[in-house]
Design a protein around this motif. Sequence first.
Motif, short mmCIF file in Angstrom:
data_model
loop_
_atom_site.label_atom_id
_atom_site.label_comp_id
_atom_site.label_asym_id
_atom_site.label_seq_id
_atom_site.Cartn_x
_atom_site.Cartn_y
_atom_site.Cartn_z
N ALA A 97 -9.43 87.13 -17.08
CA ALA A 97 -8.66 88.21 -17.70
C ALA A 97 -8.33 89.33 -16.73
N ASP A 98 -8.92 89.30 -15.54
CA ASP A 98 -8.64 90.30 -14.51
C ASP A 98 -7.37 89.89 -13.75
N PRO A 99 -6.37 90.78 -13.66
CA PRO A 99 -5.13 90.43 -12.94
C PRO A 99 -5.36 90.04 -11.49
N ALA A 100 -6.48 90.50 -10.91
CA ALA A 100 -6.79 90.18 -9.50
C ALA A 100 -7.64 88.92 -9.37
N PHE A 101 -7.73 88.13 -10.42
CA PHE A 101 -8.53 86.91 -10.41
C PHE A 101 -8.16 86.01 -9.25
N LEU A 102 -9.14 85.66 -8.41
CA LEU A 102 -8.96 84.77 -7.25
C LEU A 102 -7.73 85.17 -6.42
N ALA A 103 -7.57 86.45 -6.20
CA ALA A 103 -6.34 86.94 -5.56
C ALA A 103 -6.18 86.43 -4.13
N ASP A 104 -7.27 86.16 -3.43
CA ASP A 104 -7.18 85.79 -2.02
C ASP A 104 -7.35 84.30 -1.77
N THR A 105 -7.35 83.50 -2.82
CA THR A 105 -7.58 82.07 -2.63
C THR A 105 -6.30 81.33 -2.30
N LEU A 106 -6.45 80.13 -1.73
CA LEU A 106 -5.31 79.25 -1.53
C LEU A 106 -4.86 78.69 -2.87
N LEU A 107 -3.62 78.24 -2.94
CA LEU A 107 -3.08 77.72 -4.19
C LEU A 107 -3.70 76.35 -4.52
N TYR A 108 -3.59 75.97 -5.81
CA TYR A 108 -4.21 74.73 -6.29
C TYR A 108 -3.14 73.70 -6.66
N ASP A 109 -3.51 72.43 -6.44
CA ASP A 109 -2.65 71.32 -6.85
C ASP A 109 -2.78 71.05 -8.35
N VAL A 110 -3.97 71.29 -8.88
CA VAL A 110 -4.26 71.02 -10.29
C VAL A 110 -5.13 72.14 -10.83
N VAL A 111 -4.80 72.61 -12.03
CA VAL A 111 -5.61 73.62 -12.71
C VAL A 111 -5.94 73.13 -14.12
N PHE A 112 -7.21 73.16 -14.46
CA PHE A 112 -7.66 72.92 -15.83
C PHE A 112 -8.05 74.26 -16.44
N CYS A 113 -7.36 74.64 -17.51
CA CYS A 113 -7.71 75.87 -18.25
C CYS A 113 -7.50 75.56 -19.73
N ARG A 114 -8.47 74.91 -20.33
CA ARG A 114 -8.28 74.36 -21.68
C ARG A 114 -9.08 75.14 -22.72
N ASN A 115 -8.38 75.49 -23.80
CA ASN A 115 -9.00 76.11 -24.98
C ASN A 115 -9.66 77.45 -24.67
N LEU A 116 -9.01 78.24 -23.82
CA LEU A 116 -9.44 79.61 -23.57
C LEU A 116 -8.40 80.62 -24.03
N LEU A 117 -7.13 80.32 -23.77
CA LEU A 117 -6.06 81.28 -24.06
C LEU A 117 -6.01 81.65 -25.53
N ILE A 118 -6.39 80.75 -26.41
CA ILE A 118 -6.31 81.02 -27.84
C ILE A 118 -7.26 82.13 -28.27
N TYR A 119 -8.23 82.48 -27.43
CA TYR A 119 -9.18 83.53 -27.79
C TYR A 119 -8.81 84.89 -27.19
N PHE A 120 -7.71 84.94 -26.45
CA PHE A 120 -7.26 86.19 -25.85
C PHE A 120 -6.30 86.92 -26.77
N ASP A 121 -6.24 88.25 -26.60
CA ASP A 121 -5.20 89.02 -27.27
C ASP A 121 -3.86 88.76 -26.59
N VAL A 122 -2.77 89.20 -27.21
CA VAL A 122 -1.42 88.87 -26.74
C VAL A 122 -1.21 89.32 -25.29
N THR A 123 -1.60 90.55 -24.99
CA THR A 123 -1.39 91.08 -23.63
C THR A 123 -2.14 90.27 -22.60
N THR A 124 -3.38 89.93 -22.91
CA THR A 124 -4.19 89.15 -21.96
C THR A 124 -3.65 87.73 -21.83
N LYS A 125 -3.17 87.15 -22.93
CA LYS A 125 -2.53 85.84 -22.84
C LYS A 125 -1.41 85.86 -21.81
#
Length: 419
Positions: free
Chosen positions: A189-217
């Motif tokens: 939820a932090d806009p600076a999340f992994l700000a300095d990392t290299l990019l990814y070929d694949v990201v798994f982010c399953r069943n988390l967004l539904i628990y965020f408020d609209v702005t955080t989504k």
Amino acid sequence: MAQSVIEALLKSKIGLDANSIGADAIASAIYQRMADCGITDIAHYLGKLQVSTQEWEALIDTVIVPETWFFREPESFALLKHYVLSEWLPKNPQGVLRVLSVPCATGEEPYSIAIALLEAGLNPTNIHIDAVDVSNKCLSKAQRAIYNQYSFRGNSQSFQERYFQATEAGYHLCEQVKCMVNFINDNLADPAFLADTLLYDVVFCRNLLIYFDVTTKERTIQVLERLLKTEGLLFVGHAETWLLFKTQLISVRQDSVVAHRKSTGGENVRKNHHPNIQRQGFTDKNIDVANKRQLSKKIVTQERLNVAPQNPILPIELKVNLLETARALADEGRLDEAVKLCNDYLNRNQASTEAYLLLGQVQQAMAQNERAAQSFQKAIYLQPTHQEALTHLALLKEHQGNADSANLLWQRIHRLNNS
């Protein structure tokens, strides 16, 4: 009043929408922490929260109920292997595949990714997996990599035998797989999340967004887009697909799984992405979303105007395609229309398990959790062994703080997997 302040603080710190799990679940977590701290007044507990980082972490650990197991939704891992073998590896024969798992909870998902890639034939030196979670408690368990039988529900015994050693303490994951995953404590939820990392070929982010408020989504989706390479794949939960419609991410469907590919072509690519996907190596089981949308508009118009289609065969097709149209509308974020079509379909097909399942998923995406639970229950009534409906209802009950009902459902699922 104090609980409302705590809910607002949870929203600001981790983006949690109190409505997604219910005020009762949050109250239960607060009072559990108060009991652990020996505090009887909620206002005093709020004061402790405001000065103690450790107590914030403890409350977050109590509010968050990680529900995960090895190879959860195995179709996703099948698509991952297909993507790696048909696309990524031919283009990067000596490269390092970078994968992100967030939230990684207690480690079952990132370790499943590692095992899937090993079984696809990749060398561990060509794999980099980052696993991130906001909970240090979850990360500690993930790094220990000792699991009980419950983490293997739905998987064959041979899978455990190949990668785990049974001991009195539980099932120990082999060192080869453990060493493939890099665990990180961070907050998506932090806009600076992994700000300095290299990019990814694949990201798994399953069943988390539904628990965020609209702005955080919205902010989180921007972060996920930032972290993903062009043409890389993003996996989200079924109820979250519609959130990605107004992004550079275009849907890729194979069998029952949906992934999203990052494109640089904007809407022009989106409208014509099916041929592009076929050129990139996916099977022709993928759905032509552009054609589906045209069909969607045609069917919705016919339904609203009550106009009989010219082709005499279409009434049967109309009933068959109505549910797929509802899915397409949900994917586009047109949730109210998707609910209407689901109900229209159920008026004609009252014993459709799949319609009740889809209706429940859409209602959950709309934060209508009680209605979603009723829809999942109807699906289960029609088909008592429907594991997807059982799983959705178990997760929903768990996040509503109804642990007893959730445990009964998980036990039922466990019995089905071992019958």
